[in-house]
Scaffold this motif. Structure first.
Motif, PDB file in Angstrom:
ATOM      1  N   ARG A   1       2.222 -11.524  21.897  1.00  0.00           N
ATOM      2  CA  ARG A   1       2.983 -11.891  20.700  1.00  0.00           C
ATOM      3  C   ARG A   1       2.678 -10.919  19.563  1.00  0.00           C
ATOM      4  O   ARG A   1       3.596 -10.448  18.873  1.00  0.00           O
ATOM      5  CB  ARG A   1       2.640 -13.321  20.281  1.00  0.00           C
ATOM      6  N   GLU A   2       1.393 -10.600  19.377  1.00  0.00           N
ATOM      7  CA  GLU A   2       1.022  -9.655  18.324  1.00  0.00           C
ATOM      8  C   GLU A   2       1.644  -8.286  18.565  1.00  0.00           C
ATOM      9  O   GLU A   2       2.101  -7.621  17.626  1.00  0.00           O
ATOM     10  CB  GLU A   2      -0.504  -9.516  18.275  1.00  0.00           C
ATOM     11  N   LEU A   3       1.629  -7.861  19.821  1.00  0.00           N
ATOM     12  CA  LEU A   3       2.195  -6.552  20.140  1.00  0.00           C
ATOM     13  C   LEU A   3       3.701  -6.529  19.878  1.00  0.00           C
ATOM     14  O   LEU A   3       4.230  -5.527  19.370  1.00  0.00           O
ATOM     15  CB  LEU A   3       1.897  -6.186  21.593  1.00  0.00           C
ATOM     16  N   ARG A   4       4.394  -7.613  20.225  1.00  0.00           N
ATOM     17  CA  ARG A   4       5.834  -7.667  19.964  1.00  0.00           C
ATOM     18  C   ARG A   4       6.104  -7.643  18.463  1.00  0.00           C
ATOM     19  O   ARG A   4       7.036  -6.967  18.005  1.00  0.00           O
ATOM     20  CB  ARG A   4       6.448  -8.918  20.590  1.00  0.00           C
ATOM     21  N   TYR A   5       5.314  -8.374  17.704  1.00  0.00           N
ATOM     22  CA  TYR A   5       5.484  -8.372  16.247  1.00  0.00           C
ATOM     23  C   TYR A   5       5.269  -6.966  15.681  1.00  0.00           C
ATOM     24  O   TYR A   5       6.071  -6.465  14.874  1.00  0.00           O
ATOM     25  CB  TYR A   5       4.488  -9.340  15.594  1.00  0.00           C
TER      26      TYR A   5
ATOM     27  N   ALA B   1       0.683 -12.055  10.243  1.00  0.00           N
ATOM     28  CA  ALA B   1       0.259 -11.676  11.599  1.00  0.00           C
ATOM     29  C   ALA B   1      -0.163 -10.211  11.650  1.00  0.00           C
ATOM     30  O   ALA B   1      -1.157  -9.860  12.298  1.00  0.00           O
ATOM     31  CB  ALA B   1       1.389 -11.939  12.588  1.00  0.00           C
ATOM     32  N   ILE B   2       0.554  -9.335  10.955  1.00  0.00           N
ATOM     33  CA  ILE B   2       0.202  -7.911  10.960  1.00  0.00           C
ATOM     34  C   ILE B   2      -1.109  -7.686  10.211  1.00  0.00           C
ATOM     35  O   ILE B   2      -1.965  -6.912  10.652  1.00  0.00           O
ATOM     36  CB  ILE B   2       1.335  -7.067  10.341  1.00  0.00           C
ATOM     37  N   ARG B   3      -1.301  -8.392   9.068  1.00  0.00           N
ATOM     38  CA  ARG B   3      -2.561  -8.252   8.337  1.00  0.00           C
ATOM     39  C   ARG B   3      -3.731  -8.742   9.180  1.00  0.00           C
ATOM     40  O   ARG B   3      -4.806  -8.126   9.205  1.00  0.00           O
ATOM     41  CB  ARG B   3      -2.496  -9.030   7.017  1.00  0.00           C
ATOM     42  N   GLN B   4      -3.564  -9.843   9.887  1.00  0.00           N
ATOM     43  CA  GLN B   4      -4.624 -10.366  10.746  1.00  0.00           C
ATOM     44  C   GLN B   4      -4.932  -9.401  11.890  1.00  0.00           C
ATOM     45  O   GLN B   4      -6.088  -9.211  12.265  1.00  0.00           O
ATOM     46  CB  GLN B   4      -4.213 -11.732  11.300  1.00  0.00           C
ATOM     47  N   LEU B   5      -3.896  -8.767  12.430  1.00  0.00           N
ATOM     48  CA  LEU B   5      -4.102  -7.791  13.494  1.00  0.00           C
ATOM     49  C   LEU B   5      -4.894  -6.597  12.977  1.00  0.00           C
ATOM     50  O   LEU B   5      -5.834  -6.126  13.637  1.00  0.00           O
ATOM     51  CB  LEU B   5      -2.735  -7.339  14.036  1.00  0.00           C
ATOM     52  N   GLU B   6      -4.556  -6.121  11.790  1.00  0.00           N
ATOM     53  CA  GLU B   6      -5.298  -5.007  11.195  1.00  0.00           C
ATOM     54  C   GLU B   6      -6.750  -5.397  10.959  1.00  0.00           C
ATOM     55  O   GLU B   6      -7.670  -4.589  11.212  1.00  0.00           O
ATOM     56  CB  GLU B   6      -4.630  -4.582   9.884  1.00  0.00           C
ATOM     57  N   HIS B   7      -6.967  -6.624  10.471  1.00  0.00           N
ATOM     58  CA  HIS B   7      -8.345  -7.082  10.203  1.00  0.00           C
ATOM     59  C   HIS B   7      -9.154  -7.136  11.498  1.00  0.00           C
ATOM     60  O   HIS B   7     -10.312  -6.695  11.533  1.00  0.00           O
ATOM     61  CB  HIS B   7      -8.307  -8.454   9.527  1.00  0.00           C
ATOM     62  N   ARG B   8      -8.563  -7.677  12.546  1.00  0.00           N
ATOM     63  CA  ARG B   8      -9.288  -7.794  13.812  1.00  0.00           C
ATOM     64  C   ARG B   8      -9.591  -6.430  14.414  1.00  0.00           C
ATOM     65  O   ARG B   8     -10.650  -6.224  15.013  1.00  0.00           O
ATOM     66  CB  ARG B   8      -8.469  -8.633  14.801  1.00  0.00           C
TER      67      ARG B   8
END
Length: 286
Positions: free
Chosen positions: A7-11, A38-45
């Motif tokens: 899901r994150e990759l699709r976003y 979701a994009i900010r959380q992905l960057e944080h992780r």
């Protein structure tokens, strides 16, 4: 752990391709605020900035460009895994063989005839494609086996069985002076001012430099040759699509081309195994 979810990759892929959060949200069918979160959380992780954001718009950072490339590969692999899993449960599905339209025509005919003679042989569907498309169709599960050509096609990661080795010919307009020759060498066709050689795409999709036209389809190429706009050098067996306005002349110092049957490694399909055995026997004459 920095596991990524599909899901994150699709976003991320939607934002990276649209370079606009609003358009990406519309494409995904979601609201913009949860997409931004979701994009900010992905960057944080991941501990990196994937996108530069300002009033002028959105731009990919270097880590973002890396993830864009890797996300496409990962999502394609997930889709291919789902497709191949569904196919494994469909016992009525025919085996799909992909090949370039017009390539290795006589070999293909003999192979299909040999498979049809085998007791209990699987039904075979022939999928015709354009130049360089077999690898993608094999990797994403759209095809089970492919007829490909070394060194021109992308064989990375596939199991292969060599089927034939052949020389190459120049396909020329019938009215051109070179068409009257019994044979040619590469130097004869590499720099013809009035007939530049056609440029095929590389494995990465880019085209080599040169004055010749960029071609990707057999139909476009055939018409350009017939109009006296280009020539090409191809495996001798690929001349099956040759028009009456074309002449094929052997190019005696062109490197040999090996026709191979390719399939995904680790494929345990009895239909694929049977097809490969038949193809191998065809070459050995058994």
């Amino acid at each position: 752990m920095h596991d990524l979810e599909t899901r994150e990759l699709r976003y991320f892929l939607a934002v990276a391709e649209e370079l606009h959060f609003g358009r990406a949200a519309d494409r995904l069918g979601i609201a913009q605020p949860p997409l931004s979160r979701a994009i900010r959380q992905l960057e944080h992780r991941l501990g990196v900035r994937l996108l530069d954001r300002d009033r002028r718009g959105v731009a990919l950072t270097e880590p973002g460009r890396v993830l864009l490339r890797e996300a496409k590969i990962a999502l394609d692999a997930v889709a291919a895994a789902a497709r191949r899993t569904r196919q494994a449960g469909d016992r009525q599905r025919p085996l799909v063989l992909v090949t370039k339209a017009g390539a290795s025509h006589e070999l293909l005919r003999r192979l299909l005839d040999a498979v049809a003679r085998e007791p209990g042989a699987p039904a075979v569907e022939v999928l015709l494609c354009e130049v360089g498309e077999q690898a993608g169709l094999l990797r994403d599960g759209s095809a089970d086996v492919a007829i490909m050509h070394r060194p021109y096609d992308d064989l990375a990661g596939f199991d292969t069985e060599d089927l034939a080795v052949e020389g190459q010919v120049a396909i020329l307009p019938a009215t051109h002076p070179l068409a009257a020759r019994d044979e040619l060498v590469l130097a004869d066709v590499s720099d013809v001012p009035d007939l530049p050689i056609a440029r095929w795409p590389r494995l990465d999709g880019s085209y080599p430099d040169g004055p010749g036209p960029e071609v990707r389809t057999q139909s476009k190429l055939a018409q350009l040759v017939a109009l006296g706009r280009t020539l090409l050098v191809i495996p001798a067996s690929s001349r099956a699509w040759q028009w009456p306005e074309h002449v094929a002349v052997p190019v005696v110092d062109a490197p040999d081309v090996t026709t191979v049957l390719a399939w995904q490694p680790g494929n345990r399909s009895p239909a694929v195994a049977s097809f490969v055995r038949t193809a191998a026997g065809l070459r050995s004459g058994s």
